[in-house]
Design a protein around this motif. Structure first.
Motif, PDB file in Angstrom:
ATOM      1  N   ALA A 132      -8.784   4.408  -1.675  1.00 20.67           N
ATOM      2  CA  ALA A 132      -9.637   4.961  -2.802  1.00 20.67           C
ATOM      3  C   ALA A 132      -9.450   6.760  -2.867  1.00 20.67           C
ATOM      4  N   TYR A 133      -9.133   7.304  -1.759  1.00 28.08           N
ATOM      5  CA  TYR A 133      -9.100   8.875  -1.907  1.00 28.08           C
ATOM      6  C   TYR A 133      -7.737   9.312  -1.145  1.00 28.08           C
ATOM      7  N   VAL A 134      -6.722   8.352  -1.491  1.00 29.84           N
ATOM      8  CA  VAL A 134      -5.582   8.871  -0.793  1.00 29.84           C
ATOM      9  C   VAL A 134      -4.813  10.063  -1.420  1.00 29.84           C
ATOM     10  N   GLU A 135      -4.975  10.265  -2.587  1.00 26.37           N
ATOM     11  CA  GLU A 135      -4.710  11.756  -2.951  1.00 26.37           C
ATOM     12  C   GLU A 135      -5.513  12.953  -2.657  1.00 26.37           C
ATOM     13  N   THR A 136      -6.561  12.732  -2.365  1.00 22.40           N
ATOM     14  CA  THR A 136      -7.447  13.896  -1.884  1.00 22.40           C
ATOM     15  C   THR A 136      -7.279  14.215  -0.358  1.00 22.40           C
ATOM     16  N   ALA A 137      -7.246  13.021   0.651  1.00 20.53           N
ATOM     17  CA  ALA A 137      -6.876  13.015   1.806  1.00 20.53           C
ATOM     18  C   ALA A 137      -5.807  12.179   2.259  1.00 20.53           C
ATOM     19  N   PRO A 138      -4.620  12.280   2.130  1.00 19.67           N
ATOM     20  CA  PRO A 138      -3.490  11.387   2.386  1.00 19.67           C
ATOM     21  C   PRO A 138      -3.451  11.094   4.078  1.00 19.67           C
ATOM     22  N   ALA A 139      -3.834  12.247   4.952  1.00 19.40           N
ATOM     23  CA  ALA A 139      -3.639  11.823   6.361  1.00 19.40           C
ATOM     24  C   ALA A 139      -4.515  10.681   6.642  1.00 19.40           C
ATOM     25  N   ALA A 140      -5.802  10.450   5.899  1.00 21.75           N
ATOM     26  CA  ALA A 140      -6.661   9.395   6.423  1.00 21.75           C
ATOM     27  C   ALA A 140      -6.184   8.247   5.964  1.00 21.75           C
ATOM     28  N   ALA A 141      -5.400   8.208   4.995  1.00 20.09           N
ATOM     29  CA  ALA A 141      -4.921   6.715   4.490  1.00 20.09           C
ATOM     30  C   ALA A 141      -3.470   6.426   5.346  1.00 20.09           C
ATOM     31  N   LEU A 142      -2.738   7.587   5.759  1.00 17.19           N
ATOM     32  CA  LEU A 142      -1.394   7.455   6.450  1.00 17.19           C
ATOM     33  C   LEU A 142      -1.341   7.043   7.976  1.00 17.19           C
ATOM     34  N   ALA A 143      -2.889   7.573   8.569  1.00 18.88           N
ATOM     35  CA  ALA A 143      -3.039   7.365  10.037  1.00 18.88           C
ATOM     36  C   ALA A 143      -3.109   5.909  10.215  1.00 18.88           C
ATOM     37  N   PRO A 144      -4.035   5.100   9.496  1.00 19.44           N
ATOM     38  CA  PRO A 144      -4.017   3.457  10.011  1.00 19.44           C
ATOM     39  C   PRO A 144      -2.659   2.917   9.547  1.00 19.44           C
ATOM     40  N   THR A 197       0.772  -0.959   0.186  1.00 19.68           N
ATOM     41  CA  THR A 197      -0.149  -0.107  -0.001  1.00 19.68           C
ATOM     42  C   THR A 197       0.806   1.199  -0.111  1.00 19.68           C
ATOM     43  N   VAL A 198       1.923   1.406   0.750  1.00 25.56           N
ATOM     44  CA  VAL A 198       2.669   2.676   0.872  1.00 25.56           C
ATOM     45  C   VAL A 198       3.598   2.438  -0.324  1.00 25.56           C
ATOM     46  N   GLY A 199       4.084   1.579  -1.010  1.00 28.33           N
ATOM     47  CA  GLY A 199       4.728   1.627  -2.387  1.00 28.33           C
ATOM     48  C   GLY A 199       3.753   2.003  -3.516  1.00 28.33           C
ATOM     49  N   LEU A 200       2.531   1.554  -3.404  1.00 26.39           N
ATOM     50  CA  LEU A 200       1.381   2.118  -4.372  1.00 26.39           C
ATOM     51  C   LEU A 200       1.348   3.488  -4.023  1.00 26.39           C
ATOM     52  N   ILE A 201       1.187   4.054  -3.037  1.00 26.70           N
ATOM     53  CA  ILE A 201       0.840   5.473  -2.808  1.00 26.70           C
ATOM     54  C   ILE A 201       2.125   6.477  -3.103  1.00 26.70           C
ATOM     55  N   VAL A 202       3.255   5.951  -2.513  1.00 26.40           N
ATOM     56  CA  VAL A 202       4.428   6.822  -2.683  1.00 26.40           C
ATOM     57  C   VAL A 202       5.019   6.774  -4.076  1.00 26.40           C
ATOM     58  N   ILE A 203       5.235   5.615  -4.402  1.00 29.78           N
ATOM     59  CA  ILE A 203       6.021   5.494  -5.750  1.00 29.78           C
ATOM     60  C   ILE A 203       5.209   5.404  -6.972  1.00 29.78           C
ATOM     61  N   GLY A 204       3.937   4.755  -6.832  1.00 34.04           N
ATOM     62  CA  GLY A 204       2.991   4.714  -7.990  1.00 34.04           C
ATOM     63  C   GLY A 204       2.230   5.898  -8.211  1.00 34.04           C
ATOM     64  N   VAL A 205       1.611   6.436  -7.028  1.00 34.88           N
ATOM     65  CA  VAL A 205       0.522   7.619  -7.247  1.00 34.88           C
ATOM     66  C   VAL A 205       1.208   8.949  -7.034  1.00 34.88           C
ATOM     67  N   TRP A 206       2.195   9.366  -6.090  1.00 32.84           N
ATOM     68  CA  TRP A 206       2.728  10.584  -5.673  1.00 32.84           C
ATOM     69  C   TRP A 206       3.692  10.780  -6.658  1.00 32.84           C
ATOM     70  N   PHE A 207       4.681   9.897  -6.877  1.00 28.64           N
ATOM     71  CA  PHE A 207       5.799  10.240  -7.913  1.00 28.64           C
ATOM     72  C   PHE A 207       5.516   9.720  -9.161  1.00 28.64           C
ATOM     73  N   GLY A 208       4.760   8.634  -9.591  1.00 32.39           N
ATOM     74  CA  GLY A 208       4.235   8.178 -10.704  1.00 32.39           C
ATOM     75  C   GLY A 208       5.368   7.329 -11.510  1.00 32.39           C
ATOM     76  N   TRP A 209       6.281   6.647 -10.653  1.00 32.47           N
ATOM     77  CA  TRP A 209       7.408   6.044 -11.180  1.00 32.47           C
ATOM     78  C   TRP A 209       7.319   4.859 -11.957  1.00 32.47           C
ATOM     79  N   LEU A 210       6.221   4.068 -11.534  1.00 30.52           N
ATOM     80  CA  LEU A 210       5.846   2.700 -11.731  1.00 30.52           C
ATOM     81  C   LEU A 210       4.168   2.402 -11.748  1.00 30.52           C
ATOM     82  N   PRO A 211       3.998   1.812 -12.611  1.00 30.28           N
ATOM     83  CA  PRO A 211       2.396   1.365 -12.715  1.00 30.28           C
ATOM     84  C   PRO A 211       1.846   0.853 -11.434  1.00 30.28           C
ATOM     85  N   THR A 212       0.529   1.195 -10.958  1.00 30.97           N
ATOM     86  CA  THR A 212       0.091   0.927  -9.620  1.00 30.97           C
ATOM     87  C   THR A 212      -0.941  -0.347  -9.965  1.00 30.97           C
ATOM     88  N   SER A 213      -1.229  -0.865 -11.067  1.00 29.64           N
ATOM     89  CA  SER A 213      -2.180  -2.091 -11.198  1.00 29.64           C
ATOM     90  C   SER A 213      -1.943  -2.636 -12.635  1.00 29.64           C
TER      91      SER A 213
END
Length: 577
Positions: free
Chosen positions: A537-549, A152-168
């Protein structure tokens, strides 16, 4: 002989459970098929009865099991209830994808293991290996991180935030990188720690000193020690295989990879039981085959002359106890308790759609989710489901293992089979039979968490019974029951309780992983794994909600590391199994 019979009986029982899944399911299989074929058709008794007759469900469980076993002999896994296609090709395709992913993950794991064990190997070859427990904090931390969190962290940071690798997806080699790393990091940390623990014992043997005196090159000494240490580690490769099989289910789900794990999870959720049977059988075969290959590799590495020598290396001696060892777990525990207590004072189910996906503020310290619910409140109340369920599972394991410690041979064979099953696989089976829920997650984890406790309890029982003063007690006429209750049981109960408590963080992580996959606690009840899944599902909009758990689960993983380190402090009793 008894152990082999128990192992065979446990395997046959497990296969019987898989074969009887259509009958054991709490949902009516006929209704599931009807809904899959035509959602609008009315579920009349006549329609359901016709489907039962077509599926053979009206013949009874024994006939159903016999038909399934006969199909296995012919290589026929049946037909999917949902798609109507044969199960065999779907399982074969998913298995090929999963094997590719696991091979890539194994490459990552071996690379990490080599990096973690290389310092110990180099220092030992030079004769500068320090005393104390090897392995290092880095390897221990990586070992405690679950695959679903890393993915999950790899998908959020590497795939979504930086866009370096595909996420799915599964369209090229680039889709393999993030999943393989997520699966390979914990497996590599486990291998590295096992090798790191075995190397000091090999370096301490007399022949190493003789080689140094004779002027043998350091590189040759290192290779010789590595060859000497590997046979002690290879039997544990089954643990790595089990971890990879369990991790494949979560990682394939996160990255939408059409592997056998994701197929099994989807079949469980849709109640497509023939497809689920084929997937579970394939996953079970993977784990058992990997263990058998590790055993074969060990025998080949030892050679005929040493095969029966049962070579064992002395365990590394822990360093002296220090108060610093308690600082990290104390701080982590204090932070988690504070967050949980703060969240417990808030309402986790209050919905405010006007305040959805807000960032952290004084009103909502960790923000809000997609329904406007307070994340801090859901995190605090989720601890009751995650950690509370783990406490119940550990308590069950403690009592159960204490009872089995007095009949170790009867439990040994069953324990071997349970060790070959990841909690996720059992969670899929339990969810298929009972439906997903907190109780099902607790049962799944409990079914595979007792072997280690039982092994430790059996060792403690044998040690207590062999004490010299008990021989004198028997000579004085003490009854076996009096000796058991007054001497053996108190000697076993206390260290076993300590072991059960140390397993609490790891058990909570296993329960969180089932919640993340939708096999545990169901919405709207909060649970840490479920919160992490909902927030993706909404990690880009509200990253704090995803990072807290994610942060809460990472802190729990760090507590697992601290508990493991504390377990190796000097103590009078035998080491934890």
């Amino acid at each position: 002989m008894k152990t082999a019979l128990a192992r065979a009986a446990a395997l046959v029982a497990l296969l019987a459970v898989v074969g009887l899944l259509p009958w054991l399911s709490r949902n009516d299989p006929a209704l599931t098929v009807l809904r899959a074929k035509s959602a609008e058709q009315e579920a009349t008794p006549e329609a359901l009865e016709a489907i039962r007759a077509d599926l053979g469900l009206d013949a009874g469980p024994l006939a159903l099991l016999g038909d399934w076993a006969a199909g296995l002999v012919r290589g026929d896994l049946g037909t999917s209830w949902v798609s109507g296609y044969e199960v065999g090709p779907a399982v074969t395709a998913g298995l090929g994808t999963s094997l590719t992913l696991m091979a890539a993950a194994l490459v990552v794991a071996l690379s990490i293991a080599a990096a973690l064990s290389a310092p110990t190997l180099v220092r030992g070859a030079r004769g500068t290996l320090p005393e104390g427990r090897p392995g290092g904090a880095v390897g221990a931390m990586l070992l405690a991180l679950p695959e679903f969190l890393l993915g999950t962290v790899g998908l959020i940071v590497i795939g979504v935030w930086f866009g370096w690798l595909p996420t799915s997806g599964w369209s090229g080699p680039q889709n393999l990188v993030l999943p393989a790393v997520a699966m390979g990091i914990p497996a590599g940390a486990m291998l590295g720690r096992l090798v790191g623990d075995a190397l000091p014992g090999a370096f301490g043997e007399r022949w190493v000193g003789l080689w140094r005196t004779a002027g043998v090159a350091e590189s040759r000494i290192a290779l010789g020690v590595l060859r000497r240490a590997l046979p002690a580690v290879l039997p544990q490769l089954g643990l790595v295989a089990v971890a990879l099989v369990g991790g494949a289910v979560a990682v394939e789900t996160i990255f939408a990879i059409p592997g056998i794990g994701r197929t099994a999870l989807g079949a469980a959720k849709s109640q497509d039981l023939p497809l689920l049977q084929g997937c579970v059988l394939a996953l079970l075969t993977l784990g058992l085959a990997a263990g058998a290959l590790a055993h074969f590799a060990r025998r080949r590495l030892l050679g005929a002359s040493l095969r029966d020598a049962a070579l064992s290396l002395p365990a590394p001696q822990p360093g002296p106890a220090s108060a610093k060892r308690y600082v990290i777990p104390a701080v982590l525990a204090a932070v988690l308790v504070t967050v949980v207590a703060w969240g417990m004072l808030r309402d986790p189910l209050h919905v405010d759609v006007a305040a959805k996906l807000l960032g952290p503020s004084w009103t909502h310290p960790l923000g809000t989710d997609s329904l406007g619910r307070d994340v801090l409140a859901r995190l605090g109340h989720g601890a009751a489901n995650t950690v509370g369920t783990a406490i119940a599972v550990c308590a069950f394991g403690y009592v159960f293992s204490l009872a089995l410690s007095f009949v170790p041979r009867a439990a040994a064979g069953v324990a071997d089979i349970c060790n070959a099953l990841p909690p996720v696989l059992i969670g899929i089976l339990v969810a298929a039979a009972m439906g997903p829920g907190t109780a099902g997650a607790a049962i799944a984890v409990a079914l595979v968490s007792w072997p280690n406790l039982t092994s430790h309890a059996s060792a403690l029982t044998q040690e207590a019974r062999a004490a010299g003063y008990l021989t004198a007690q028997r000579a004085l006429g003490a009854s076996p029951r009096w000796i058991l209750l007054r001497h053996v049981l108190p000697e076993v109960a206390q260290p076993l309780a300590r072991h059960a408590v140390l397993r609490l963080p790891g058990t909570a992580l296993a329960i969180a992983s089932l919640g993340f996959l939708g096999l545990g606690t169901q919405p709207p009840t909060p649970e840490w794994g479920l919160l992490l899944e909902e927030s993706r599902a909404y990690v880009e909009t509200a990253p704090a909600a995803a990072l807290a758990p994610a942060a809460a689960i990472a802190a729990l993983a760090a507590l697992t590391v601290s508990a493991t380190n504390l377990a190796h402090l000097p103590k009078r009793k035998a080491a934890l199994a």
